[in-house]
Design a protein around this motif. Structure first.
Motif, PDB file in Angstrom:
ATOM      1  N   PRO A  34       7.482 -17.857 150.987  1.00  0.00           N
ATOM      2  CA  PRO A  34       8.403 -18.671 151.097  1.00  0.00           C
ATOM      3  C   PRO A  34       9.530 -18.402 150.358  1.00  0.00           C
ATOM      4  O   PRO A  34      10.810 -19.345 150.441  1.00  0.00           O
ATOM      5  CB  PRO A  34       7.465 -19.832 150.323  1.00  0.00           C
ATOM      6  CG  PRO A  34       6.334 -19.517 150.469  1.00  0.00           C
ATOM      7  CD  PRO A  34       6.033 -17.848 150.639  1.00  0.00           C
ATOM      8  N   PHE A  35       9.559 -17.681 149.245  1.00  0.00           N
ATOM      9  CA  PHE A  35      10.748 -17.708 148.306  1.00  0.00           C
ATOM     10  C   PHE A  35      10.782 -16.027 147.907  1.00  0.00           C
ATOM     11  O   PHE A  35      10.056 -15.438 147.413  1.00  0.00           O
ATOM     12  CB  PHE A  35      10.543 -18.305 147.265  1.00  0.00           C
ATOM     13  CG  PHE A  35      11.631 -18.072 146.234  1.00  0.00           C
ATOM     14  CD1 PHE A  35      12.798 -18.880 146.216  1.00  0.00           C
ATOM     15  CD2 PHE A  35      11.390 -17.394 144.910  1.00  0.00           C
ATOM     16  CE1 PHE A  35      13.787 -18.732 145.274  1.00  0.00           C
ATOM     17  CE2 PHE A  35      12.402 -17.387 143.974  1.00  0.00           C
ATOM     18  CZ  PHE A  35      13.737 -17.768 144.110  1.00  0.00           C
ATOM     19  N   SER A  36      12.036 -15.458 148.605  1.00  0.00           N
ATOM     20  CA  SER A  36      12.177 -14.273 148.190  1.00  0.00           C
ATOM     21  C   SER A  36      13.818 -13.837 147.722  1.00  0.00           C
ATOM     22  O   SER A  36      14.682 -14.611 148.265  1.00  0.00           O
ATOM     23  CB  SER A  36      12.042 -13.121 149.219  1.00  0.00           C
ATOM     24  OG  SER A  36      12.729 -11.854 149.212  1.00  0.00           O
ATOM     25  N   CYS A  37      13.998 -12.973 146.790  1.00  0.00           N
ATOM     26  CA  CYS A  37      15.329 -12.972 146.410  1.00  0.00           C
ATOM     27  C   CYS A  37      15.772 -11.557 146.557  1.00  0.00           C
ATOM     28  O   CYS A  37      16.960 -11.032 146.447  1.00  0.00           O
ATOM     29  CB  CYS A  37      15.149 -12.684 144.756  1.00  0.00           C
ATOM     30  SG  CYS A  37      14.738 -14.156 144.107  1.00  0.00           S
ATOM     31  N   VAL A  38      14.815 -10.648 147.459  1.00  0.00           N
ATOM     32  CA  VAL A  38      15.660  -9.324 147.797  1.00  0.00           C
ATOM     33  C   VAL A  38      15.537  -9.043 149.314  1.00  0.00           C
ATOM     34  O   VAL A  38      15.440  -7.934 149.743  1.00  0.00           O
ATOM     35  CB  VAL A  38      14.622  -8.242 147.244  1.00  0.00           C
ATOM     36  CG1 VAL A  38      14.741  -8.239 145.700  1.00  0.00           C
ATOM     37  CG2 VAL A  38      13.099  -8.499 147.570  1.00  0.00           C
ATOM     38  N   GLY A  55      18.026 -10.282 151.834  1.00  0.00           N
ATOM     39  CA  GLY A  55      19.267 -10.772 152.271  1.00  0.00           C
ATOM     40  C   GLY A  55      19.801 -11.580 151.100  1.00  0.00           C
ATOM     41  O   GLY A  55      19.417 -11.954 150.039  1.00  0.00           O
ATOM     42  N   PRO A  56      21.018 -12.495 151.617  1.00  0.00           N
ATOM     43  CA  PRO A  56      21.755 -13.299 150.451  1.00  0.00           C
ATOM     44  C   PRO A  56      20.927 -14.571 150.070  1.00  0.00           C
ATOM     45  O   PRO A  56      20.345 -15.230 151.123  1.00  0.00           O
ATOM     46  CB  PRO A  56      23.037 -13.570 151.332  1.00  0.00           C
ATOM     47  CG  PRO A  56      22.804 -13.541 152.844  1.00  0.00           C
ATOM     48  CD  PRO A  56      21.725 -12.275 152.762  1.00  0.00           C
ATOM     49  N   GLY A  57      21.006 -14.644 148.775  1.00  0.00           N
ATOM     50  CA  GLY A  57      20.491 -15.919 148.529  1.00  0.00           C
ATOM     51  C   GLY A  57      18.827 -16.028 148.359  1.00  0.00           C
ATOM     52  O   GLY A  57      18.260 -14.879 148.226  1.00  0.00           O
ATOM     53  N   SER A  58      18.444 -17.306 148.427  1.00  0.00           N
ATOM     54  CA  SER A  58      16.915 -17.612 148.461  1.00  0.00           C
ATOM     55  C   SER A  58      16.536 -17.473 149.844  1.00  0.00           C
ATOM     56  O   SER A  58      16.990 -18.206 150.870  1.00  0.00           O
ATOM     57  CB  SER A  58      16.694 -18.889 147.710  1.00  0.00           C
ATOM     58  OG  SER A  58      15.466 -19.380 148.388  1.00  0.00           O
ATOM     59  N   HIS A 102      15.557 -27.073 151.952  1.00  0.00           N
ATOM     60  CA  HIS A 102      16.301 -27.511 150.661  1.00  0.00           C
ATOM     61  C   HIS A 102      16.452 -26.470 149.589  1.00  0.00           C
ATOM     62  O   HIS A 102      17.224 -26.266 148.866  1.00  0.00           O
ATOM     63  CB  HIS A 102      15.987 -28.518 150.007  1.00  0.00           C
ATOM     64  CG  HIS A 102      16.077 -30.100 150.853  1.00  0.00           C
ATOM     65  ND1 HIS A 102      17.463 -30.300 151.270  1.00  0.00           N
ATOM     66  CD2 HIS A 102      15.213 -30.781 151.306  1.00  0.00           C
ATOM     67  CE1 HIS A 102      17.180 -31.404 152.201  1.00  0.00           C
ATOM     68  NE2 HIS A 102      15.859 -31.811 152.045  1.00  0.00           N
ATOM     69  N   PHE A 103      15.377 -25.440 150.013  1.00  0.00           N
ATOM     70  CA  PHE A 103      15.024 -24.402 148.724  1.00  0.00           C
ATOM     71  C   PHE A 103      15.776 -23.178 148.873  1.00  0.00           C
ATOM     72  O   PHE A 103      15.900 -22.147 148.361  1.00  0.00           O
ATOM     73  CB  PHE A 103      13.654 -24.183 148.362  1.00  0.00           C
ATOM     74  CG  PHE A 103      13.117 -25.340 148.086  1.00  0.00           C
ATOM     75  CD1 PHE A 103      12.880 -25.620 146.597  1.00  0.00           C
ATOM     76  CD2 PHE A 103      12.388 -26.355 148.925  1.00  0.00           C
ATOM     77  CE1 PHE A 103      12.739 -26.821 146.115  1.00  0.00           C
ATOM     78  CE2 PHE A 103      11.734 -27.547 148.345  1.00  0.00           C
ATOM     79  CZ  PHE A 103      11.830 -27.807 146.954  1.00  0.00           C
ATOM     80  N   ILE A 104      16.021 -22.922 150.344  1.00  0.00           N
ATOM     81  CA  ILE A 104      16.377 -21.642 150.923  1.00  0.00           C
ATOM     82  C   ILE A 104      17.964 -21.455 151.534  1.00  0.00           C
ATOM     83  O   ILE A 104      18.456 -22.572 151.945  1.00  0.00           O
ATOM     84  CB  ILE A 104      15.477 -20.938 151.796  1.00  0.00           C
ATOM     85  CG1 ILE A 104      15.146 -21.887 153.184  1.00  0.00           C
ATOM     86  CG2 ILE A 104      14.051 -20.681 151.279  1.00  0.00           C
ATOM     87  CD1 ILE A 104      14.626 -21.695 154.239  1.00  0.00           C
ATOM     88  N   ASN A 105      18.643 -20.311 151.354  1.00  0.00           N
ATOM     89  CA  ASN A 105      19.661 -20.179 151.918  1.00  0.00           C
ATOM     90  C   ASN A 105      19.601 -19.647 153.548  1.00  0.00           C
ATOM     91  O   ASN A 105      20.677 -19.573 154.175  1.00  0.00           O
ATOM     92  CB  ASN A 105      20.540 -18.900 151.327  1.00  0.00           C
ATOM     93  CG  ASN A 105      20.796 -19.593 149.970  1.00  0.00           C
ATOM     94  OD1 ASN A 105      20.302 -19.262 149.024  1.00  0.00           O
ATOM     95  ND2 ASN A 105      21.733 -20.458 149.672  1.00  0.00           N
TER      96      ASN A 105
END
Lengths: 320, 522
Positions: free
Chosen positions: A12-16, A18-21, A143-146
């Motif tokens: 659900p949440f990765s920083c690596v 692509g751009p952003g969350s 709402h949490f991701i780019n």
């Protein structure tokens, strides 16, 4: 009826990636056989042989003969996301009877014994999503991701699903702000890319080796299509990142540093050149005997590339 | 151990500074008095660890937290302190520094240093960016070195201004444990690039916390509020007279069914907590003479703006214990809930709903129970982030250490609780180090959390040297060296104890508890 995908994992949440969350969807199955693969269980599709069932200490696996989709097969399972249990139950769509493994995620303790005993090194812990079901998952996270990233395995092997998913996102009032990225080994044909391009915001492409022979040794496949894919993405301004997984003494980046540096320095300046450090986590077979890549190895490679005019180099966030 | 033995242990302690020894000696002296008179039921519940007074002392002679109206003070000066109104920036910083030494709290150090950008903006005329930077940087260093306690808390935002921007810049540069910092975010007022600067700071040093300004502002009147200590939201020009907390895990263990919990045990122990609140605040307000202080006479605080905090903790354990009482849960014992990371509170829909029902019930109890000394006659509900002595019980409504889901699932599992905890709730998310290279991800996560109803967004980046161990910031390297040589910082001792007792370094999030524990660390 909408397309389905075999999914090995949703992050659900990765920083690596692509751009952003980003929400990252890992699709099961790959056409490369990389000796250095960190997730070898994502390469093969399960053939429902049933060998894993008795090995499961939690009795979370069972074999059933029932309804079947043409492929991928559908399973009843519960997907755990945003604190809710979203049941993904599928109704029979064909009278054909075909065996498949049912994985009960609520019983599973993630010990991975099933993967260890699998003769194909595959995982029975995959899930099947329709485009609608996947949109529902993405909607809950919006709402949490780019944006979202399709990864694998090799995601482009399930191209029709990706095209339908990306196209639905782009035409959705609530989701169209999300960027759609693909993480790929670059093996997709030009025809495939052209079908995807209208809905794609950018791609991350692995360049696993410079020379044909090295690439073949590591992956079992030629790298001609990788260069073709990179070129095509550059033409359409969609090459977000080229990724080099450095294995000291195995990859030929340093051996061919002049050619590689020259090539990478001619890419658009916005394209990130991401250096990744090889480590043994998850690696099976001969790859696990190869040297791991240290921070110093990466620094040396980065320095050599910088000297050859490569500007947008991104180093690993951490070393294992 | 006798009083004299304790005193001797303190005065001869090899690692405490004279000032730290004085504080512990004062606590020993206070605690040699008989405890404020409570009923046998309250006494038993305290002995059993079901309700707890946070070791505030036997005879409370100062409020737990005090939030002076610093703006009024700068404007009017102080008769008692013989100060005329501040005229320029240096005057203002000097006056604030002076008053900080006269603001008590349970830790003897002020827990609230004011909404610094709003306080200082009127004094920036004629100063360029660089001058403001140099003056604030010196001030920031002074705060860390002279008031070494990470419970003291500065507030900034939600407006965009030079003080706010400069404080964020300095805080990231200096990476000090003190002061703690909250940035107020209001989507209608705060520009995205300012929030981005704040969330980028989190990637670098774990601060600031981001407070959901509209949500807090709605909970208090127009005179305002402040975020103090660790995530306590309280009325400005007032504060908290006391904090009594209820251990929901123990309450659940005393229930024989979910119905019994809601109908009998929770109301019963809540009433005992209120009895304790009443006697403790009565002593403070009626006998201690605290409210004869110049702070009251000069209207920097107002007795009617002090409220007791009704704290709770151990929600996760309570829910899992109660779920196991369900007939359908015959085979799902608490043991195998513990052994399966993806079951129970924080992961399972039914468990999360039960947790929410408990929060709603607590909200109802607190809002319908009058107190003699309260904010509008009521206590304020607080999700208490634990103290250094807590064992096998999870702070507040948090998901147990090491079993937290990914940050988004974590936020979604807890967001609905936030509406009930007027006096603050601390859910701290651990984000892995990869976020450092991608502050956009932190920014988006923060926006998502606040739009989901989070009152405060707090995040820890794994492997930062600055970590939030119990709600306040400590340096990880300090914890490791504390045992050898003691610490200049009062809170590091608490953190060391918390780290040992709670296995915190095994956990994903680096934040558990806060508040003072009056014990000496060997």
């Amino acid at each position: 009826m909408s397309k389905h995908a075999v999914v090995s994992q949703i992050l659900p949440f990765s920083c690596v990636d692509g751009p952003g969350s980003r929400l990252v969807i890992f699709l099961q199955g790959c056409n490369y056989q990389c000796k250095n693969c960190h997730n070898p269980h994502t390469i093969s599709l399960c053939d429902a042989c049933g060998d894993c069932i008795d090995s499961c200490p939690e009795q979370a696996l069972s074999l059933i003969h029932s309804q079947a989709m043409p492929l991928p097969q559908l399973r009843s399972q519960e997907m755990l996301l945003h604190g809710d249990l979203i049941p993904v139950n599928h109704s029979p769509s064909s009278s054909q009877s075909k065996p498949h493994i049912v994985w009960d995620s609520t019983k599973c303790s993630q010990c991975d014994t099933c993967i260890t005993v699998c003769p194909r090194q595959s995982t029975p812990k995959t899930s099947h999503y329709s485009v609608e079901q996947m949109l529902e998952v993405i909607y809950g996270q919006r709402h949490f991701i780019n944006g979202i990233t399709l990864s694998g395995g090799e995601a482009s092997l399930q191209l029709p699903f990706i095209i339908e998913l990306f196209s639905a996102i782009k035409s959705s009032e609530h989701l169209s702000h999300l960027s759609c990225m693909l993480d790929t080994n670059g093996s997709l044909s030009s025809t495939g890319w052209h079908k995807l391009l209208p809905f794609l915001d950018g791609a991350m492409v692995d360049l696993k080796a410079w020379q044909q022979d090295t690439h073949h040794y590591i992956t079992g496949r030629d790298n001609h299509s990788v260069f073709t894919s990179i070129e095509l993405l550059v033409q359409h301004n969609k090459l977000y990142e080229v990724r080099l997984l450095h294995i000291p003494g195995i990859t030929d980046y340093e051996h061919d540093i002049d050619a590689l540096g020259g090539y990478l320095s001619n890419l658009p300046t916005e394209t990130r050149v991401k250096l990744n450090a090889f480590h043994h986590h998850g690696v099976k077979g001969i790859g696990s005997t190869w040297p791991q890549c240290t921070q110093a190895d990466i620094a040396r490679l980065a320095n050599q590339l910088t000297q050859r005019g490569v500007t947008n180099i991104v180093l690993p966030s951490l070393y294992i | 151990m006798t009083l004299q033995d304790n005193i001797e242990k303190i005065v001869t302690h090899p690692h405490l500074s004279p000032k730290q020894k004085s504080n512990y000696l004062a606590l020993e002296a206070e605690n040699s008095l008989p405890y404020v008179a409570v009923s046998e039921q309250v006494n038993n519940a305290m002995k059993q660890g079901i309700i707890c007074d946070m070791f505030e002392g036997h005879a409370p002679f100062k409020p737990r937290y005090v939030l002076p109206d610093y703006a009024k003070y700068l404007q009017q000066g102080s008769q008692y302190l013989e100060l005329s109104p501040a005229e320029d920036f240096d005057d203002a910083l000097n006056a604030l520094t002076i008053l900080y030494f006269h603001v008590p709290s349970v830790t003897n150090i002020p827990v609230y240093l004011g909404q610094l950008d709003a306080l200082l903006m009127p004094f920036t005329k004629g100063l360029d960016t660089d001058a403001i930077y140099r003056k604030l940087k010196r001030f920031w260093i002074l705060l860390d070195r002279t008031l070494p306690d990470a419970f003291m808390h500065v507030n900034i935002g939600p407006t965009d201004n030079i003080i706010c921007r400069t404080i964020l810049r300095i805080d990231a540069e200096l990476q000090q444990i003190a002061p703690n910092l909250t940035f107020m975010y209001d989507p209608a007022v705060t520009p995205d690039d300012l929030l981005f600067q704040a969330t980028s700071n989190i990637c670098q040093c774990g601060k600031p916390h981001i407070a959901n300004y509209p949500l807090h502002a709605d909970a208090f009147d127009t005179r305002g509020f402040g975020i103090v200590s660790c995530y306590n939201a309280l009325p400005l020009a007032g504060g908290a007279n006391t904090l009594v907390r209820v251990n929901l895990k123990e309450v659940a263990l005393n229930a024989n069914s979910i119905d019994d919990f809601f109908a009998q045990t929770l109301p019963y122990y809540s009433q005992l907590a209120f009895e304790l609140i009443e006697v403790r605040s009565a002593f403070l307000h009626q006998q201690s003479h605290f409210f004869d202080s110049f702070l009251v006479k000069e209207q920097l605080i107002d007795e009617s703006r002090f409220a007791p905090m009704f704290g709770i903790y151990g929600m996760a354990e309570a829910v899992n214990i109660l779920q196991a009482l369900l007939p359908s849960a015959a085979e799902v014992t608490t043991t195998n809930v513990a052994s399966k990371p993806n079951t129970g509170y924080g992961h399972n829909l039914d468990a999360n709903e039960l947790g929410l029902r408990i929060s709603a019930a607590l909200d109802n109890i607190v809002k319908s129970t009058p107190v003699t000394y309260g904010y509008n006659g009521r206590a304020l509900l607080h999700s208490q982030s634990g103290i250094s002595l807590d064992k096998n019980v999870t702070p507040g409504v948090r998901i147990p250490y090491g079993s937290e889901p990914d940050p988004i699932s974590h936020i979604q599992a807890l967001a609905e609780h936030h509406q009930y905890y007027t006096a603050g709730i601390s859910d701290i998310l651990t984000i892995d180090e990869t976020v450092k290279a991608n502050p956009q991800a932190m920014f988006q996560l923060c926006k998502g959390a606040l739009s989901s109803g989070f009152r405060e967004f707090s995040a820890n980046v794994a492997n930062n040297d600055l970590v939030r161990v119990t709600g306040y910031m400590v340096k990880r390297s300090d914890i490791e060296t504390f045992k050898q040589c003691g610490s200049r910082t009062n809170t590091t001792g608490l953190a060391a104890e918390a780290a040992i007792n709670t296995g915190i370094f095994q956990r994903q999030a680096r934040v558990i508890a806060h508040e003072q524990a009056p014990f000496i660390h060997e």
